[in-house]
Each structure stands twice: as structure tokens, then as C-alpha cells.
Design a protein around this motif. Sequence first.
Motif, PDB file in Angstrom:
ATOM      1  N   THR A 208       0.734  -1.359   0.199  1.00  0.00           N
ATOM      2  CA  THR A 208       0.043  -0.113   0.122  1.00  0.00           C
ATOM      3  C   THR A 208       0.428   1.071  -0.427  1.00  0.00           C
ATOM      4  N   ILE A 209       0.317   2.420  -0.616  1.00  0.00           N
ATOM      5  CA  ILE A 209       0.648   3.772  -0.433  1.00  0.00           C
ATOM      6  C   ILE A 209      -0.514   4.866  -0.611  1.00  0.00           C
ATOM      7  N   ARG A 210       0.136   5.285   0.771  1.00  0.00           N
ATOM      8  CA  ARG A 210      -0.095   6.400   0.730  1.00  0.00           C
ATOM      9  C   ARG A 210      -0.541   6.949  -0.415  1.00  0.00           C
ATOM     10  N   ARG A 211      -1.498   7.893  -1.094  1.00  0.00           N
ATOM     11  CA  ARG A 211      -1.813   9.311  -2.803  1.00  0.00           C
ATOM     12  C   ARG A 211      -1.592  10.423  -1.690  1.00  0.00           C
ATOM     13  N   ASN A 212      -1.307  10.465  -0.829  1.00  0.00           N
ATOM     14  CA  ASN A 212      -0.730  12.918  -0.400  1.00  0.00           C
ATOM     15  C   ASN A 212       0.645  12.452   0.346  1.00  0.00           C
ATOM     16  N   SER A 213       1.278  11.387   0.270  1.00  0.00           N
ATOM     17  CA  SER A 213       2.772  11.007   0.817  1.00  0.00           C
ATOM     18  C   SER A 213       3.497   9.984   0.026  1.00  0.00           C
ATOM     19  N   TYR A 214       4.714   9.618  -0.402  1.00  0.00           N
ATOM     20  CA  TYR A 214       5.304   8.791  -0.605  1.00  0.00           C
ATOM     21  C   TYR A 214       5.814   7.221   0.408  1.00  0.00           C
ATOM     22  N   SER A 215       4.960   7.251   1.866  1.00  0.00           N
ATOM     23  CA  SER A 215       4.431   6.563   2.478  1.00  0.00           C
ATOM     24  C   SER A 215       4.329   5.250   2.339  1.00  0.00           C
ATOM     25  N   THR A 216       4.869   3.547   2.493  1.00  0.00           N
ATOM     26  CA  THR A 216       4.238   2.446   1.648  1.00  0.00           C
ATOM     27  C   THR A 216       4.825   1.577   3.669  1.00  0.00           C
ATOM     28  N   TYR A 217       4.002   0.127   2.714  1.00  0.00           N
ATOM     29  CA  TYR A 217       3.958  -0.663   3.770  1.00  0.00           C
ATOM     30  C   TYR A 217       3.782  -2.128   3.160  1.00  0.00           C
ATOM     31  N   TYR A 218       4.091  -3.164   3.430  1.00  0.00           N
ATOM     32  CA  TYR A 218       4.001  -4.650   2.454  1.00  0.00           C
ATOM     33  C   TYR A 218       4.236  -5.848   3.597  1.00  0.00           C
ATOM     34  N   ALA A 219       3.298  -6.856   2.884  1.00  0.00           N
ATOM     35  CA  ALA A 219       2.748  -7.659   3.323  1.00  0.00           C
ATOM     36  C   ALA A 219       4.826  -8.603   3.508  1.00  0.00           C
ATOM     37  N   ASP A 220       4.496  -9.469   4.837  1.00  0.00           N
ATOM     38  CA  ASP A 220       6.263  -9.937   4.360  1.00  0.00           C
ATOM     39  C   ASP A 220       6.616 -10.615   3.618  1.00  0.00           C
ATOM     40  N   SER A 221       5.329 -11.185   2.870  1.00  0.00           N
ATOM     41  CA  SER A 221       5.720 -12.218   1.894  1.00  0.00           C
ATOM     42  C   SER A 221       6.775 -12.028   0.265  1.00  0.00           C
ATOM     43  N   VAL A 222       5.826 -10.475   0.404  1.00  0.00           N
ATOM     44  CA  VAL A 222       6.467  -9.468  -0.955  1.00  0.00           C
ATOM     45  C   VAL A 222       7.700  -7.945  -0.322  1.00  0.00           C
ATOM     46  N   LYS A 223       8.406  -8.278   0.913  1.00  0.00           N
ATOM     47  CA  LYS A 223       8.849  -7.067   1.318  1.00  0.00           C
ATOM     48  C   LYS A 223      10.670  -7.649   0.608  1.00  0.00           C
ATOM     49  N   GLY A 224      11.146  -6.115   0.066  1.00  0.00           N
ATOM     50  CA  GLY A 224      12.458  -6.603  -0.202  1.00  0.00           C
ATOM     51  C   GLY A 224      12.518  -6.797  -2.150  1.00  0.00           C
ATOM     52  N   ARG A 225      11.661  -7.594  -2.688  1.00  0.00           N
ATOM     53  CA  ARG A 225      11.026  -7.839  -3.807  1.00  0.00           C
ATOM     54  C   ARG A 225       9.950  -7.134  -4.660  1.00  0.00           C
ATOM     55  N   PHE A 226       8.950  -6.893  -3.404  1.00  0.00           N
ATOM     56  CA  PHE A 226       7.905  -5.891  -4.411  1.00  0.00           C
ATOM     57  C   PHE A 226       8.804  -4.377  -4.091  1.00  0.00           C
ATOM     58  N   THR A 227       8.130  -3.111  -5.033  1.00  0.00           N
ATOM     59  CA  THR A 227       8.221  -2.073  -4.571  1.00  0.00           C
ATOM     60  C   THR A 227       6.908  -1.153  -4.979  1.00  0.00           C
ATOM     61  N   ILE A 228       6.346  -0.661  -4.625  1.00  0.00           N
ATOM     62  CA  ILE A 228       4.836  -0.096  -4.835  1.00  0.00           C
ATOM     63  C   ILE A 228       5.502   1.465  -4.934  1.00  0.00           C
ATOM     64  N   SER A 229       4.512   1.906  -6.244  1.00  0.00           N
ATOM     65  CA  SER A 229       5.511   3.565  -6.058  1.00  0.00           C
ATOM     66  C   SER A 229       3.819   4.277  -6.827  1.00  0.00           C
ATOM     67  N   ARG A 230       3.584   5.468  -6.960  1.00  0.00           N
ATOM     68  CA  ARG A 230       2.699   6.329  -7.150  1.00  0.00           C
ATOM     69  C   ARG A 230       3.180   7.456  -7.983  1.00  0.00           C
ATOM     70  N   ASP A 231       2.385   7.401  -9.168  1.00  0.00           N
ATOM     71  CA  ASP A 231       3.221   8.952  -9.822  1.00  0.00           C
ATOM     72  C   ASP A 231       2.175  10.612  -8.885  1.00  0.00           C
ATOM     73  N   SER A 232       3.022  11.478  -9.460  1.00  0.00           N
ATOM     74  CA  SER A 232       2.659  12.797  -8.732  1.00  0.00           C
ATOM     75  C   SER A 232       0.947  13.132  -8.241  1.00  0.00           C
ATOM     76  N   THR A 233       0.427  12.956  -8.932  1.00  0.00           N
ATOM     77  CA  THR A 233      -1.426  12.669  -9.131  1.00  0.00           C
ATOM     78  C   THR A 233      -1.427  12.325  -7.833  1.00  0.00           C
ATOM     79  N   GLY A 234      -0.930  10.443  -7.963  1.00  0.00           N
ATOM     80  CA  GLY A 234      -1.419   9.621  -6.786  1.00  0.00           C
ATOM     81  C   GLY A 234      -2.345   9.184  -7.488  1.00  0.00           C
ATOM     82  N   ASN A 235      -2.958   9.415  -8.936  1.00  0.00           N
ATOM     83  CA  ASN A 235      -4.104   8.500  -9.409  1.00  0.00           C
ATOM     84  C   ASN A 235      -3.542   6.980 -10.160  1.00  0.00           C
ATOM     85  N   THR A 236      -2.220   7.117 -10.256  1.00  0.00           N
ATOM     86  CA  THR A 236      -1.357   5.891 -11.130  1.00  0.00           C
ATOM     87  C   THR A 236      -0.445   4.963 -10.238  1.00  0.00           C
ATOM     88  N   VAL A 237      -0.918   4.296  -9.759  1.00  0.00           N
ATOM     89  CA  VAL A 237      -0.198   3.342  -8.830  1.00  0.00           C
ATOM     90  C   VAL A 237       0.863   2.037  -9.514  1.00  0.00           C
TER      91      VAL A 237
END
Length: 121
Positions: free
Chosen positions: A51-80
Motif C-alpha cells: 500500500t501507498i498513501r496518495r498524499n505522501s510516499y509512505s509505503t507498507y508491505y506484506a512480509d511475503s513480498v518485502k524486499g522483492r516488490f516495490t509500490i510507487s505512484r505518480d505525482s497525482t496519486g491516480n496511477t500506482v
Amino acid sequence: VQLQASGGGLVQAGGSLRLSCAASGPGRIYSSYVMSWFRQAPGKEREFVATIRRNSYSTYYADSVKGRFTISRDSTGNTVYLQMNSLKLEDTAVYYCAAGSEWPIPTPRYRGQGTLVTVSS
């Protein structure tokens, strides 16, 4: 608001894929909402991925994907995006994006149809 995930496909174990999720249509997602990826494998329950916040770049991951997956978003927060590296057989699932208010794992208020990721040996 509609969420459309794309980028799934067939990949060998150890490979990479990048998923995208775009919000469109009438209405808007509150800036305070979070955008998340979930997945559901055949015969299994829905699983939170990241997960990622729309109004910041804070992220949180499930343990099963941590270190392998990266979530990001564009500047508008409308594309993840979900960059998936070092894919494993157990990552095979339909991946879909969702938006909701709770941090870090939202109850989906909006949810897309999903994109299939198949990891082969």
C-alpha cells in the motif's frame, strides 16, 4: 471512479514484472485515501500485498513480498505501480488494485478487475 490494472503476464521464476493501476472516470478518490495492491490465487483468500498513501510516499508491505516488490505512484496519486522482482511460483495470482481510507491495509472502497500474473518454473 474506476481502477484498471494492467501489466500482468507469464514470467519465469526469478523474473520481473511491473503492474500499473490507473484511476479514471467521474468522481475522485480522496487525497487521504491509500492505494493498495491485493492478490488472490486460485482457491485461496484475498491477500494484501502493498500500500501507498496518495498524499505522501509512505509505503507498507506484506512480509511475503518485502524486499522483492516495490509500490510507487505518480505525482497525482491516480496511477500506482507495483514493481515485482525475484518472482516466485507462489506469487501466481490475480493482482488488483484498490483504494480505501484505512492505513495500512484498507477495506477496498474502490477496486479494479485485476490482472493475472503467472510465474512458471
